[in-house]
Design an enzyme around this catalytic site. Structure first.
Site, PDB file in Angstrom:
ATOM      1  N   ASP A  12       0.841  -1.197   0.000  1.00 14.71           N
ATOM      2  CA  ASP A  12       0.000   0.000   0.000  1.00 14.71           C
ATOM      3  C   ASP A  12       0.878   1.250   0.000  1.00 14.71           C
ATOM      4  O   ASP A  12       1.017   1.953   1.014  1.00 14.71           O
ATOM      5  CB  ASP A  12      -0.935  -0.015   1.215  1.00 14.71           C
ATOM      6  CG  ASP A  12      -1.992  -1.097   1.110  1.00 14.71           C
ATOM      7  OD1 ASP A  12      -2.337  -1.482  -0.023  1.00 14.71           O
ATOM      8  OD2 ASP A  12      -2.466  -1.569   2.161  1.00 14.71           O
ATOM      9  N   LYS A  34      -0.203  -8.024  -2.461  1.00 12.83           N
ATOM     10  CA  LYS A  34      -1.410  -7.327  -2.903  1.00 12.83           C
ATOM     11  C   LYS A  34      -1.025  -6.002  -3.521  1.00 12.83           C
ATOM     12  O   LYS A  34      -0.268  -5.220  -2.936  1.00 12.83           O
ATOM     13  CB  LYS A  34      -2.365  -7.074  -1.735  1.00 12.83           C
ATOM     14  CG  LYS A  34      -3.640  -6.313  -2.149  1.00 12.83           C
ATOM     15  CD  LYS A  34      -4.585  -6.121  -0.995  1.00 12.83           C
ATOM     16  CE  LYS A  34      -4.268  -4.905  -0.156  1.00 12.83           C
ATOM     17  NZ  LYS A  34      -4.636  -3.633  -0.833  1.00 12.83           N
ATOM     18  N   LEU A  62      -8.733  -4.676  -7.138  1.00 14.28           N
ATOM     19  CA  LEU A  62      -9.320  -3.581  -7.904  1.00 14.28           C
ATOM     20  C   LEU A  62     -10.739  -3.221  -7.468  1.00 14.28           C
ATOM     21  O   LEU A  62     -11.232  -2.152  -7.811  1.00 14.28           O
ATOM     22  CB  LEU A  62      -9.327  -3.939  -9.399  1.00 14.28           C
ATOM     23  CG  LEU A  62      -7.971  -4.224 -10.017  1.00 14.28           C
ATOM     24  CD1 LEU A  62      -8.120  -4.513 -11.509  1.00 14.28           C
ATOM     25  CD2 LEU A  62      -7.015  -3.053  -9.798  1.00 14.28           C
ATOM     26  N   LYS A  63     -11.410  -4.115  -6.764  1.00 12.09           N
ATOM     27  CA  LYS A  63     -12.785  -3.860  -6.308  1.00 12.09           C
ATOM     28  C   LYS A  63     -13.657  -3.369  -7.474  1.00 12.09           C
ATOM     29  O   LYS A  63     -14.337  -2.347  -7.390  1.00 12.09           O
ATOM     30  CB  LYS A  63     -12.804  -2.862  -5.159  1.00 12.09           C
ATOM     31  CG  LYS A  63     -12.000  -3.300  -3.939  1.00 12.09           C
ATOM     32  CD  LYS A  63     -12.031  -2.242  -2.863  1.00 12.09           C
ATOM     33  CE  LYS A  63     -11.315  -2.694  -1.593  1.00 12.09           C
ATOM     34  NZ  LYS A  63      -9.854  -2.805  -1.766  1.00 12.09           N
ATOM     35  N   LEU A  64     -13.665  -4.133  -8.540  1.00 16.30           N
ATOM     36  CA  LEU A  64     -14.331  -3.708  -9.771  1.00 16.30           C
ATOM     37  C   LEU A  64     -15.836  -3.550  -9.563  1.00 16.30           C
ATOM     38  O   LEU A  64     -16.507  -4.437  -9.047  1.00 16.30           O
ATOM     39  CB  LEU A  64     -14.052  -4.721 -10.881  1.00 16.30           C
ATOM     40  CG  LEU A  64     -12.581  -4.875 -11.272  1.00 16.30           C
ATOM     41  CD1 LEU A  64     -12.389  -6.111 -12.142  1.00 16.30           C
ATOM     42  CD2 LEU A  64     -12.076  -3.626 -11.976  1.00 16.30           C
ATOM     43  N   ILE A  67     -20.210  -1.686 -15.337  1.00 21.22           N
ATOM     44  CA  ILE A  67     -21.097  -2.510 -16.151  1.00 21.22           C
ATOM     45  C   ILE A  67     -20.380  -3.820 -16.477  1.00 21.22           C
ATOM     46  O   ILE A  67     -19.147  -3.880 -16.500  1.00 21.22           O
ATOM     47  CB  ILE A  67     -21.534  -1.778 -17.428  1.00 21.22           C
ATOM     48  CG1 ILE A  67     -20.320  -1.475 -18.318  1.00 21.22           C
ATOM     49  CG2 ILE A  67     -22.303  -0.506 -17.098  1.00 21.22           C
ATOM     50  CD1 ILE A  67     -20.706  -0.927 -19.689  1.00 21.22           C
ATOM     51  N   PRO A  68     -21.118  -4.910 -16.689  1.00 20.03           N
ATOM     52  CA  PRO A  68     -20.484  -6.221 -16.875  1.00 20.03           C
ATOM     53  C   PRO A  68     -19.404  -6.248 -17.953  1.00 20.03           C
ATOM     54  O   PRO A  68     -18.355  -6.883 -17.759  1.00 20.03           O
ATOM     55  CB  PRO A  68     -21.667  -7.127 -17.235  1.00 20.03           C
ATOM     56  CG  PRO A  68     -22.823  -6.503 -16.523  1.00 20.03           C
ATOM     57  CD  PRO A  68     -22.594  -5.019 -16.622  1.00 20.03           C
ATOM     58  N   THR A 119     -13.817  -3.562   4.920  1.00 21.03           N
ATOM     59  CA  THR A 119     -13.485  -3.781   6.329  1.00 21.03           C
ATOM     60  C   THR A 119     -13.483  -2.512   7.170  1.00 21.03           C
ATOM     61  O   THR A 119     -13.408  -2.589   8.395  1.00 21.03           O
ATOM     62  CB  THR A 119     -12.120  -4.481   6.457  1.00 21.03           C
ATOM     63  OG1 THR A 119     -11.134  -3.723   5.755  1.00 21.03           O
ATOM     64  CG2 THR A 119     -12.183  -5.891   5.912  1.00 21.03           C
ATOM     65  N   GLY A 211      -0.491  -5.469   6.127  1.00 21.03           N
ATOM     66  CA  GLY A 211       0.077  -4.286   5.509  1.00 21.03           C
ATOM     67  C   GLY A 211       1.195  -3.702   6.331  1.00 21.03           C
ATOM     68  O   GLY A 211       2.309  -4.223   6.369  1.00 21.03           O
TER      69      GLY A 211
END
Length: 233
Positions: A12, A34, A62-64, A67-68, A119, A211
């Site tokens: 990070d 990560k 990436l926490k996408l 749209i699909p 989290t 981290g």
């Protein structure tokens, strides 16, 4: 699974030099890293390719949430880089999760993880975005985890405090990756639902993400060994 393979070190940072220094310092001891949105934006995809070329596994967090079609394209890009895991936001619904899983089929090493509840969030945060009534954070995590399982995701990310309940719902073969862990006595940072690395594994996590416990330690290699020892004790 060997303890080294269960520890994911979060890079990070806001620039590549710091990330490279940590990777060089940890050497062969750490196998899994990560890379999140901040570092990927700052350093570019070449960092992921560099880590893969060094024989490391990469969790591309990436926490996408798009749209699909866009999600599928990003997952294919992650697979082409050699990533081992990529995250998609489960609150986007079954459509984007299914698109991510379908896109990942061309990359046998790539696992799609569904982010359940970030989290840093609490029940009051959920109420702010309309998840109201008596729904607790754990209940929302489990609801989204069931959606992810139905969409074919390989696993989920959630806090270690939900790991026991998740393992009971998802079964033995599903990945449960838990950020929000720190060694006893250390600050969990922004994580509202934390635990220790050993606590997370005992609760049912398949992997723990650490981290600052490692990356900002005076001796990152020694800190990593402490985390590993806590999993083996």
């Amino acid at each position: 699974m060997e303890s080294n393979s269960r520890i994911i070190v979060a890079l990070d940072f806001d620039h590549r030099r710091a990330a490279d220094e940590v990777v060089d310092t940890l050497g062969e001891e750490c196998r899994f890293y990560k890379v999140g949105m901040e570092l990927l934006t700052a350093a570019g995809p070449g960092l992921v390719e560099h880590l893969v070329a060094k024989g490391k596994e990469v969790f591309l967090d990436l926490k996408l949430f798009e749209i699909p079609k866009s999600v599928a394209g990003a997952v294919r890009a992650a697979g082409a880089l050699g990533a081992s895991m990529v995250t998609v936001h489960s609150m986007g619904g079954v459509g984007i999760m299914s698109a991510a899983v379908a896109a990942a089929r061309d990359f046998p090493r790539l696992r799609v993880l569904a982010l359940t509840v970030v989290t840093s969030m609490t029940s009051s945060d959920l109420a702010d975005i309309g998840v109201t009534g008596s729904t607790s954070t754990e209940e929302q995590v489990l609801r989204l985890a069931r959606l992810a399982e139905g969409a074919g995701c390989h696993g989920v990310t959630a806090s270690p405090q939900e790991a026991v309940a998740l393992r009971g719902v998802l079964g033995a073969g599903t990945l449960i990756v838990t950020p929000g862990v720190a060694l006893p006595g250390e600050s969990p940072g922004d994580h509202a639902r934390p635990s220790t690395p050993r606590g997370a594994i005992v609760a049912g996590a398949s992997h723990v993400v650490v981290g600052g416990t490692v990356t900002r330690a005076a001796d990152p290699a020694a800190a990593f060994r402490l985390v590993r020892a806590s999993l083996e004790s």
